[in-house]
Design an enzyme around this catalytic site. Structure first.
Site, PDB file in Angstrom:
ATOM      1  CB  CYS A   2      13.394  85.262-110.019  1.00 19.55           C
ATOM      2  SG  CYS A   2      12.312  86.657-109.677  1.00 19.55           S
ATOM      3  NE  ARG A  18      15.889  88.492-111.823  1.00 21.08           N
ATOM      4  CZ  ARG A  18      15.898  88.973-110.580  1.00 21.08           C
ATOM      5  NH1 ARG A  18      16.665  90.021-110.272  1.00 21.08           N
ATOM      6  NH2 ARG A  18      15.108  88.452-109.650  1.00 21.08           N
ATOM      7  CG  ASN A  81       9.018  86.612-104.440  1.00 20.42           C
ATOM      8  OD1 ASN A  81       9.190  87.471-103.584  1.00 20.42           O
ATOM      9  ND2 ASN A  81       7.808  86.180-104.778  1.00 20.42           N
TER      10      ASN A  81
END
Length: 322
Positions: A2, A18, A81
């Protein structure tokens, strides 16, 4: 994998967005947690949400597992992550504020108004390695938290909780945040300006055109590369006024570090792709997003929760951004 970005407009309002990159979605949807919603904390008694919260989540039995969200106070948070780097505390400790990893975005957005408040609370907090249930195991993440003035990065490691000021207002995945900041020094000669012509011997060398000063900025989707590229773009994008131009800014910035299917395979052979891109606006309480299969930007608004039942998550009415 991400990537996340925070910036403010000319009026001083926050935008935090995001990309969520993975091989598939999780049945996520935009939901509003209204002010007063009773939050069942894993290690404490239930308390009512001090702020209404909107974001992308997996809803399970009227509980929001937020990937990213923002509040009516203009505070926003996104989890990215971070496996192999993140380590959570195995058990709660008496005298600490103990937060299960899955509830961290809710804890931030529902309880606080500013990054300063969150940072102060984190000084006596732990993030605990506790799954939500048998269907949702522990996810190893780190988080960017932003308001109208600044952002921080929160990482839980074997030696405890680390909180970093984020001077570039971006975040990607591995490795740890301070490594990413140090790595930016490799690219200090990059510039959006047009380089002057140079003379090599008797040869007069002129740039082919715009973009020559950006040579060396990576274009692949590796985590360190995405951090560098989005930090460069965020630092050099002209500050804009109002809502629309800043929503456009966010989606253009994040599209530069998005993952098309086929570009990057995970260890299981499945290809990552940008499942969705989001943008929270602190000024309007709107949450904008689009998906891999639908580029059209849609949005929902915290205003939809003004007179809602405080004990029920709200399925948002989606409107088209134009």
């Amino acid at each position: 994998m991400c990537t996340a970005v925070r910036f403010s407009n000319e009026e001083g309002s926050v935008f935090l967005g995001r990309n969520l990159d993975w091989s598939c979605g999780y049945g996520e949807n935009v939901r509003i947690m209204p002010k007063g919603f009773m939050i069942p904390w894993a290690f404490d008694e239930s308390t009512p949400a001090k702020h209404a919260v909107i974001g992308m989540c997996v809803e399970f039995q009227n509980y929001p597992l937020f990937f990213d969200c923002g509040s009516d106070a203009g505070l926003a948070v996104a989890g990215l992550n971070h496996p192999g780097c993140a380590e959570y505390a195995p058990n709660p400790i008496e005298g600490k504020t103990n937060i299960a990893a899955y509830e961290f975005p809710t804890w931030v957005a529902a309880n606080f108004e500013t990054v300063d408040e969150v940072e102060a609370a984190l000084a006596n907090s732990l993030i605990i390695e506790k799954p939500f249930n048998e269907h949702f195991p522990v996810s190893y993440l780190h988080w960017i938290i932003g308001d109208a003035t600044r952002s921080i990065v929160v990482e839980s490691r074997a030696d405890g909780l680390h909180v970093f000021d984020n001077p570039v207002d971006v975040l990607a995945n591995h490795p740890n945040f301070e490594w990413h900041l140090t790595n930016l020094r490799t690219y200090i000669t990059a510039t959006p300006d047009m380089p002057a012509p140079a003379t090599w011997g008797r040869a007069e060398l002129a740039p082919f055109g715009a973009g020559a000063g950006m040579r060396g900025i990576p274009g692949d989707v590796y985590s360190p590369s995405r951090f560098v590229k989005v930090a460069y773009l965020n630092a050099n994008y002209p500050t804009k006024s109002g809502e629309s131009d800043n929503v456009v800014r966010m989606f253009h910035t994040l599209s530069n570090v998005s993952m098309p299917e086929g570009a990057s395979a995970m260890s299981n052979g499945e290809f990552e792709k940008t499942v969705y891109t989001s943008c929270f606006s602190g000024a309007t309480g709107r949450y904008y997003f689009n998906t891999y299969d639908d580029f059209a930007i849609r949005y929902a608004s915290l205003g939809d929760a003004m007179h809602a039942d405080g004990n029920t998550l709200i399925e948002c009415e989606l409107k088209r951004f134009e």
